[in-house]
Design a protein around this motif. Structure first.
Motif: not given
Length: 276
Positions: A80-83, A102-107, A118-120, A137-145
């Protein structure tokens, strides 16, 4: 001569049947990887690294050489909360892993296993989720834009999440692997932001989309059988070829401004009610 013609005809028929069978098999292989897989095996539930090990790898990563966790067993860890932006998790095992905030942008999470992960409140902007296994999987309020998503999200929760501008459509370039597309059967998609998303041919059967924003989204050929579309915003949404059998279209917003709604399938079998 006639016997040889009959034999050749029979061979062509057998070949056609075999090809058809292989096509069905390809679809099963492409997006039903869980069949014959023991999800309780050590390979699926264990971790070969600790959180501290992951942090050490991240500390050495650079823009030119991002962190690489491809094929690693990371199930059950609390990350959790890792970049983890730009990191590769191709074919990694992340079952029941906590990635809250967690920050998974462009991962790259292609073909990764994230069963019940859990990717809440996480950020996956521009991430690749190609062929990922993400059931429940849980992605509540996740940003997958802007993400590319052909994952199996059956039974997953994306309440209040965003897939704005994301591409969840079928990948027509990989037909040898079967029809790769996002599967959201029975998923919780209440208040989902899907503005401008490509949901072409996506499987949304029995999904709950109550209050979702589908403005300018493409639903071409999407499977919406039994889906709950109560209170959805449909301005500019394209329904060309979408299957609406038993879908609940209660109090929709902007239906008159939707595109190709008359070209949708099974409109006579949906449950429809207008907002007063």
């Amino acid at each position: 001569m006639r016997s040889w013609v009959k034999i050749r005809a029979m061979m062509r028929l057998v070949g056609a049947v075999a090809l058809l069978g292989s096509g069905f098999l390809a679809v099963a292989v492409a997006q039903d990887m869980m069949r014959h897989v023991d999800l309780s095996s050590p390979d699926m539930v264990s971790a070969e690294l600790t959180r501290e090990d992951v942090e050490a790898v991240l500390a050495k990563a650079t823009v030119a050489a991002p962190a690489d966790f491809s094929g690693k067993r990371l199930s059950g860890l609390d990350l959790s909360r890792l970049d983890l932006s730009g990191a590769s998790f191709r074919a990694a095992k992340l079952n029941k892993t906590k990635l809250v905030e967690a920050k998974l942008d462009r991962a790259d999470l292609s073909q990764a296993w994230l069963i019940e992960a859990d990717l809440t409140d996480s950020s996956l902007k521009g991430a690749s989720l190609f062929g990922s296994q993400m059931r429940r999987a849980r992605l509540d309020r996740a940003d997958l834009s802007q993400a590319r998503i052909t994952a199996d999200l059956t039974g997953a929760s994306l309440v209040g999440a965003s897939v704005a501008g994301a591409n969840l459509s079928a990948d027509m370039r990989n037909q040898s692997m079967g029809l790769m597309r996002a599967v959201l059967k029975s998923a919780h998609l209440e208040r989902l932001n899907a503005r401008g998303a490509d949901l072409s041919r996506v499987d949304l059967e029995f999904a709950s989309l109550s209050g979702a924003d589908l403005t300018d989204a493409s639903l071409k050929g999407a499977q919406l059988g039994g889906a709950d579309l109560t209170g959805v915003t449909l301005v500019g949404a394209d329904f060309d070829g979408a299957d609406l059998a038993s879908a609940k279209l209660i109090a929709p917003i902007g239906l008159d401004n939707a595109r190709n709604f008359d070209a949708a399938k099974n409109r006579d079998r949906m449950i429809k009610e207008s907002r007063e």
